[in-house]
Enzyme design. Structure first.
Site: not given
Ligand code: OAD
Length: 275
Positions: A115, A117, A133, A165, A228
């Site tokens: 997740q 970036v 993400h 496009c 974690n």
């Protein structure tokens, strides 16, 4: 968790990994903490300290892409975005990223869904990687989903358009309210379909659709290993919990798994119990 408890849990986790057919990692902001990048939630989280961005940011972008691009290119940002951007620009991959790469190269880890970036997984060497993400070093066409390094896009007119496009181009990072790009979502769902062991590394597992992935694996009888520093909504459902930093726990886990898979053990991926 004491060092001895952590070592025992690592042993259990390594055994589960080695006995699994298809291991996938789902990563979140906690993986990058040891690289100096803050998380979003929790006491030191970016949004806890500076407030969460508008939950409508994609709509706002679509309504006025010109203003968004002007702000983006002038690097004038709200404090949370500026802090995040500056931290990422200074960041280097850490031991957690490296351990994931080692497991991938050894053929133990089949895919990483992140997740994050911040581009740190790719820079560390992960290749079987889905950035669900997006990646903040890239821009993306919202029509055909082509992605390019943001330096390659010459912004002569706002918003820039796709040479392939003609679609509108935006930063690749997924905004609040924006659908996950089809390609990334499809790949992730396919990987989760095949997965019988998921490593949840440094994620609060609160944001959909990623938050649903470990639940899907658990429902099918696959195993969930949580790495974690804090308890999460998935802790209860996890088969093994490594309560330590991603760097420390992933390094220990990778070392133990790779020890058991070394050809010298003569037993492929089933070296546990033989030493
Ligand atoms: P969160 O900020 O929600 O959670 C980070 C998790 O990392 C927490 O569970 C922490 O306990 C844990 N953590 C902190 N330090 C750690 C360490 N050194 N080692 C291991 N774990 C540690 O971040 P995410 O779960 O990634 O999306 O959040 C998911 C998404 O929420 C983000 O991708 C972002 C946000 O909306 C977008 O921006 C589109």
């Amino acid at each position: 968790m004491t060092r001895t408890e952590l070592e025992e849990r690592v042993e259990e986790a390594a055994l589960l990994v080695s006995e699994s057919e298809y291991v996938v990692a789902l990563c979140g902001a906690g993986v990058s903490v040891e690289s100096g990048v803050p998380t979003f939630r929790g006491p030191d989280g970016l949004w806890t300290r500076l407030g969460q961005p508008s939950t409508n940011s994609y709509r706002e972008f679509l309504d006025d892409p010109k203003s968004w691009w002007e702000q983006y290119l002038s690097r004038s940002a709200d404090p949370a975005r500026a802090e995040f951007r500056d931290a990422i620009e200074r960041a280097e991959p850490n031991a957690g990223h490296a351990a994931l790469v080692e497991l991938e190269r050894a053929g133990v880890l089949q895919h990483t869904i992140t997740q994050n970036v911040d581009d740190l997984h790719r820079r560390a060497g992960s290749r079987k990687l889905t950035e669900i993400h997006g990646n903040r070093t890239l821009v993306r066409c919202i029509g055909c989903e082509a992605r390019w390094p943001r330096e390659q896009i010459a912004v002569e007119e706002y918003p820039p358009t796709c040479a392939q496009c003609g679609g509108m181009v935006k930063a690749d990072s997924v905004m609040f309210g924006e659908p996950i790009p089809h390609g990334a979502l499809e790949t992730s769902l396919l990987e989760i379909e095949r997965c019988d062991c998921i490593l949840l590394v440094g994620t609060s597992a609160t944001v959909m659709p990623s938050a649903g992935f470990p639940r899907k694996v658990a429902e099918r009888g696959g195993c969930v290993i949580e790495i974690n520093t804090e308890e999460t909504g998935m802790t209860e459902q996890a088969d093994v919990v490594l309560r330590a930093s991603a760097g420390e726990a992933m390094r220990m886990l990778a070392r133990r798994v790779l020890e058991s898979t070394r050809p010298s053990t003569g037993s492929g991926r089933t070296g546990f119990g033989s030493s």
